[in-house]
Write a protein that holds these residues in place. Sequence first.
Motif, mmCIF file in Angstrom:
data_model
loop_
_atom_site.group_PDB
_atom_site.id
_atom_site.type_symbol
_atom_site.label_atom_id
_atom_site.label_comp_id
_atom_site.label_asym_id
_atom_site.label_seq_id
_atom_site.Cartn_x
_atom_site.Cartn_y
_atom_site.Cartn_z
ATOM 1 N N VAL A 1 0.848 -1.191 0.000
ATOM 2 C CA VAL A 1 0.000 0.000 0.000
ATOM 3 C C VAL A 1 0.884 1.242 0.000
ATOM 4 O O VAL A 1 1.946 1.255 0.631
ATOM 5 N N THR A 2 0.472 2.251 -0.735
ATOM 6 C CA THR A 2 1.180 3.526 -0.760
ATOM 7 C C THR A 2 0.572 4.450 0.284
ATOM 8 O O THR A 2 -0.640 4.645 0.315
ATOM 9 N N ILE A 3 1.407 5.010 1.142
ATOM 10 C CA ILE A 3 0.961 5.951 2.172
ATOM 11 C C ILE A 3 1.690 7.266 1.940
ATOM 12 O O ILE A 3 2.922 7.310 1.942
ATOM 13 N N ASP A 4 0.935 8.335 1.717
ATOM 14 C CA ASP A 4 1.557 9.608 1.351
ATOM 15 C C ASP A 4 0.870 10.757 2.067
ATOM 16 O O ASP A 4 -0.156 10.588 2.721
ATOM 17 N N GLY A 5 1.457 11.928 1.941
ATOM 18 C CA GLY A 5 0.889 13.108 2.569
ATOM 19 C C GLY A 5 1.508 13.381 3.921
ATOM 20 O O GLY A 5 2.709 13.164 4.138
ATOM 21 N N GLU A 6 0.689 13.817 4.865
ATOM 22 C CA GLU A 6 1.180 14.294 6.161
ATOM 23 C C GLU A 6 1.352 13.165 7.176
ATOM 24 O O GLU A 6 0.694 13.105 8.216
ATOM 25 N N VAL A 7 2.259 12.230 6.837
ATOM 26 C CA VAL A 7 2.647 11.167 7.760
ATOM 27 C C VAL A 7 4.149 11.265 7.986
ATOM 28 O O VAL A 7 4.872 11.898 7.212
ATOM 29 N N ALA A 8 4.629 10.621 9.037
ATOM 30 C CA ALA A 8 6.042 10.747 9.386
ATOM 31 C C ALA A 8 6.946 10.134 8.326
ATOM 32 O O ALA A 8 7.993 10.689 7.988
ATOM 33 N N LYS A 9 6.559 8.968 7.795
ATOM 34 C CA LYS A 9 7.418 8.264 6.840
ATOM 35 C C LYS A 9 6.565 7.774 5.664
ATOM 36 O O LYS A 9 6.108 6.627 5.645
ATOM 37 N N ALA A 10 6.347 8.643 4.695
ATOM 38 C CA ALA A 10 5.591 8.260 3.507
ATOM 39 C C ALA A 10 6.360 7.199 2.733
ATOM 40 O O ALA A 10 7.593 7.166 2.744
ATOM 41 N N GLY A 11 5.625 6.302 2.064
ATOM 42 C CA GLY A 11 6.302 5.278 1.276
ATOM 43 C C GLY A 11 5.386 4.138 0.892
ATOM 44 O O GLY A 11 4.158 4.221 1.017
ATOM 45 N N LEU A 12 6.004 3.064 0.406
ATOM 46 C CA LEU A 12 5.304 1.858 -0.028
ATOM 47 C C LEU A 12 5.527 0.786 1.027
ATOM 48 O O LEU A 12 6.678 0.442 1.333
ATOM 49 N N TYR A 13 4.425 0.255 1.584
ATOM 50 C CA TYR A 13 4.531 -0.690 2.698
ATOM 51 C C TYR A 13 3.802 -2.002 2.393
ATOM 52 O O TYR A 13 2.712 -1.976 1.812
ATOM 53 N N PRO A 14 4.383 -3.140 2.790
ATOM 54 C CA PRO A 14 3.666 -4.414 2.644
ATOM 55 C C PRO A 14 2.531 -4.493 3.652
ATOM 56 O O PRO A 14 2.648 -3.983 4.772
ATOM 57 N N VAL A 15 1.427 -5.127 3.256
ATOM 58 C CA VAL A 15 0.296 -5.287 4.165
ATOM 59 C C VAL A 15 -0.087 -6.755 4.263
ATOM 60 O O VAL A 15 0.080 -7.516 3.317
ATOM 61 N N THR A 16 -0.590 -7.132 5.399
ATOM 62 C CA THR A 16 -1.072 -8.484 5.611
ATOM 63 C C THR A 16 -2.515 -8.594 5.153
ATOM 64 O O THR A 16 -3.142 -7.600 4.781
ATOM 65 N N ALA A 17 -3.050 -9.803 5.201
ATOM 66 C CA ALA A 17 -4.415 -10.032 4.736
ATOM 67 C C ALA A 17 -5.451 -9.334 5.599
ATOM 68 O O ALA A 17 -6.579 -9.126 5.161
ATOM 69 N N ASN A 18 -5.096 -8.957 6.831
ATOM 70 C CA ASN A 18 -6.060 -8.344 7.735
ATOM 71 C C ASN A 18 -5.695 -6.908 8.103
ATOM 72 O O ASN A 18 -6.144 -6.387 9.127
ATOM 73 N N ALA A 19 -4.907 -6.243 7.277
ATOM 74 C CA ALA A 19 -4.461 -4.890 7.586
ATOM 75 C C ALA A 19 -5.628 -3.917 7.608
ATOM 76 O O ALA A 19 -6.576 -4.032 6.832
#
Length: 251
Positions: A145-163
């Motif tokens: 998942v891509t997380i961007d904007g006003e977060v501490a560490k924007a980037g591309l993160y792996p997610v589990t089946a229940n994220a």
Amino acid sequence: MRLIDRLFLAIVPGFFVLAGCTSTANTGAAPSDVLSLKTGATSTGDGSLQLVKTLPPPFGTDGGSEQLLSANDVLEVSIFQADTLNRTVQVDSAGRISMPLIGVVQAAGKSVRQLEQELERAYGKSYLQSPDITVFLKESAGQRVTIDGEVAKAGLYPVTANATLLDVIAMAGGFRDIADQNKVYVFREIGGRKLVANYSVAEIRSGRLGNPRIYGGDVVMVFTSQSRVAMNNLKEALGVAVNASRLAVIP
């Protein structure tokens, strides 16, 4: 143009449309500097963005309980009492794997269970009697998942089946001090439709709203709180003024 607006435009290029919505979001109307409203639009067949109250799970996931395979995933295929046919395979760029005897099989876009059933049918048709096949997802390239904007560490993160949304926000180190927790947008493409929903993390944490599931391929965007920016600017200005006054009275 503000940085957060440029990030938004980079995710979903083109002209954005809010279509077929009776409610703009979980927390009220979308900010005017984020989405454009095209009245009378009823579909997103032109590739525009549709704002929805709640995002549905991706197709083929059995209501979100299954995880879909994608290109570059690494699979371990085990066939009971036919060890010579066991393989560790990688899904190629076209979404296929190659297995002994039966050749190429489409894997991407299917759940693990669907692939197991297809392999059992293929081997059972000509080679094995009542085959029992297990597929294990060893490495997942698509479940990110891509997380961007006003977060501490924007980037591309792996997610589990229940994220969940709270999980991925935590992965990104939480919010920056100028983040608006009521303006957290999740983008998802389903069946060629580009959907987005606005979630209030503040209300999720308080228990007033459910914590939505997040799936591989989603984009989470956290927008800026203009009031927080104004307050920080005010504090900075007051700090400069105080320091200046102190300097002025030094003998």
